[in-house]
Design an enzyme around this catalytic site. Structure first.
Site, mmCIF file in Angstrom:
data_model
loop_
_atom_site.group_PDB
_atom_site.id
_atom_site.type_symbol
_atom_site.label_atom_id
_atom_site.label_comp_id
_atom_site.label_asym_id
_atom_site.label_seq_id
_atom_site.Cartn_x
_atom_site.Cartn_y
_atom_site.Cartn_z
ATOM 1 N N GLY A 46 39.465 45.598 41.967
ATOM 2 C CA GLY A 46 40.212 46.783 41.554
ATOM 3 C C GLY A 46 41.212 47.091 42.643
ATOM 4 O O GLY A 46 41.978 46.228 43.051
ATOM 5 N N CYS A 78 36.916 40.629 45.665
ATOM 6 C CA CYS A 78 38.303 41.055 45.871
ATOM 7 C C CYS A 78 38.366 42.434 46.537
ATOM 8 O O CYS A 78 38.072 42.521 47.724
ATOM 9 C CB CYS A 78 39.050 40.984 44.541
ATOM 10 S SG CYS A 78 40.825 40.863 44.780
ATOM 11 N N ARG A 107 44.637 42.466 53.176
ATOM 12 C CA ARG A 107 44.914 42.794 51.759
ATOM 13 C C ARG A 107 46.173 42.081 51.282
ATOM 14 O O ARG A 107 47.115 41.888 52.046
ATOM 15 C CB ARG A 107 45.139 44.296 51.582
ATOM 16 C CG ARG A 107 43.888 45.126 51.700
ATOM 17 C CD ARG A 107 44.209 46.606 51.602
ATOM 18 N NE ARG A 107 44.661 47.004 50.285
ATOM 19 C CZ ARG A 107 45.786 47.668 50.046
ATOM 20 N NH1 ARG A 107 46.605 47.990 51.017
ATOM 21 N NH2 ARG A 107 46.097 48.005 48.812
ATOM 22 N N ARG A 137 46.173 39.385 43.319
ATOM 23 C CA ARG A 137 46.552 40.185 44.497
ATOM 24 C C ARG A 137 45.396 40.168 45.509
ATOM 25 O O ARG A 137 44.929 41.203 45.991
ATOM 26 C CB ARG A 137 46.942 41.606 44.092
ATOM 27 C CG ARG A 137 48.110 41.621 43.126
ATOM 28 C CD ARG A 137 48.672 43.010 42.892
ATOM 29 N NE ARG A 137 49.306 43.523 44.078
ATOM 30 C CZ ARG A 137 49.019 44.686 44.656
ATOM 31 N NH1 ARG A 137 48.105 45.483 44.154
ATOM 32 N NH2 ARG A 137 49.653 45.076 45.728
ATOM 33 N N HIS A 173 37.523 36.234 41.529
ATOM 34 C CA HIS A 173 36.825 37.018 40.498
ATOM 35 C C HIS A 173 35.985 36.152 39.567
ATOM 36 O O HIS A 173 36.393 35.895 38.431
ATOM 37 C CB HIS A 173 37.857 37.732 39.616
ATOM 38 C CG HIS A 173 38.613 38.813 40.285
ATOM 39 N ND1 HIS A 173 38.164 40.114 40.325
ATOM 40 C CD2 HIS A 173 39.788 38.804 40.933
ATOM 41 C CE1 HIS A 173 39.035 40.858 40.973
ATOM 42 N NE2 HIS A 173 40.039 40.082 41.354
ATOM 43 N N GLU A 175 33.638 37.009 37.826
ATOM 44 C CA GLU A 175 33.212 37.806 36.666
ATOM 45 C C GLU A 175 34.156 37.692 35.473
ATOM 46 O O GLU A 175 33.804 38.101 34.379
ATOM 47 C CB GLU A 175 33.039 39.286 37.077
ATOM 48 C CG GLU A 175 34.311 40.087 37.336
ATOM 49 C CD GLU A 175 34.916 39.863 38.726
ATOM 50 O OE1 GLU A 175 34.467 38.946 39.446
ATOM 51 O OE2 GLU A 175 35.861 40.599 39.065
#
Ligand code: GLN
Length: 197
Positions: A46, A78, A107, A137, A173, A175
């Site tokens: 997120g 992330c 980041r 990102r 990710h 997921e």
């Protein structure tokens, strides 16, 4: 065994679905009392600066830090990896992390052109077949301290997955790609910690 998913912001539903598919009892965590009922916690992808602010506003940040220090198994993807890092580079002004992983994370480290990309990674810790990893990102683990272990890197050698005790973090990710091996790995840690207690 109940596995929590931090549900302040981000793709917590996707993590909850993967964990349920693997047979775990899942509880969404937004309040300190919900945190105290789980045997492990996933921090989703997120926006780390938003999750940081919300966790402090909801009084969750300090209980989370205590739980991590006391050995709660936590898996961050992330933004979740950023929250688990002891040091955050290129955070917004005043951005804090929960910490726990002896790493420095940068980041949005892949820059605008390659802000999102996919790659097949060899990650022996989860199995012999490559992991199809999606980066959105994504952060990079710029420094891995002595307490942490690098698990995976992209082609140029930059580290994108780490483990330290009961903590696991990936820049990518699993997921969202039907890749269940990290959640399985994490659930084994949760079970080990639970049954040792
Ligand atoms: N760039 C985001 C952050 O700094 C992380 C992106 C993600 O979780 N996919 O939190």
């Amino acid at each position: 065994m109940t596995v929590g998913v931090l549900a302040l912001q981000g793709d917590f539903r996707e993590h909850a679905n993967v964990l349920r598919t693997l047979g775990a009892d899942v509880a969404l965590v937004r309040r300190p009392e919900e945190l105290h009922r789980v045997d492990g916690l996933v921090i989703p992808g997120g926006e780390s600066s938003v999750m940081d602010k919300l966790s402090r506003a909801y009084g969750l940040a300090d209980p989370l830090k205590d739980a991590i220090r006391d050995g709660l198994p936590v898996y961050g993807t992330c933004a979740g990896l950023i929250l688990l890092a002891d040091t955050v580079l290129d955070g917004i002004a005043g951005q804090q992390s929960l910490g726990g992983l002896d790493i420095a994370v940068r980041r949005n480290a892949f820059g605008a052109q390659t802000a999102s990309f996919e790659a097949d990674l060899d990650i022996p810790a989860v199995g012999d077949t490559p992991v199809h990893a999606v980066f959105i990102r994504a952060p990079v683990v710029e420094t891995v301290g002595p307490a942490a272990t690098a698990l995976a890197s992209v082609a140029d050698g930059r580290c994108v997955a780490v483990q330290q005790g009961n903590l696991l973090g990936t820049s990518f990710h699993p997921e969202i790609t039907g890749e269940y091996r990290f959640h399985e790995y994490f659930l084994r840690t949760v079970a080990d910690v639970r049954f040792r207690a």
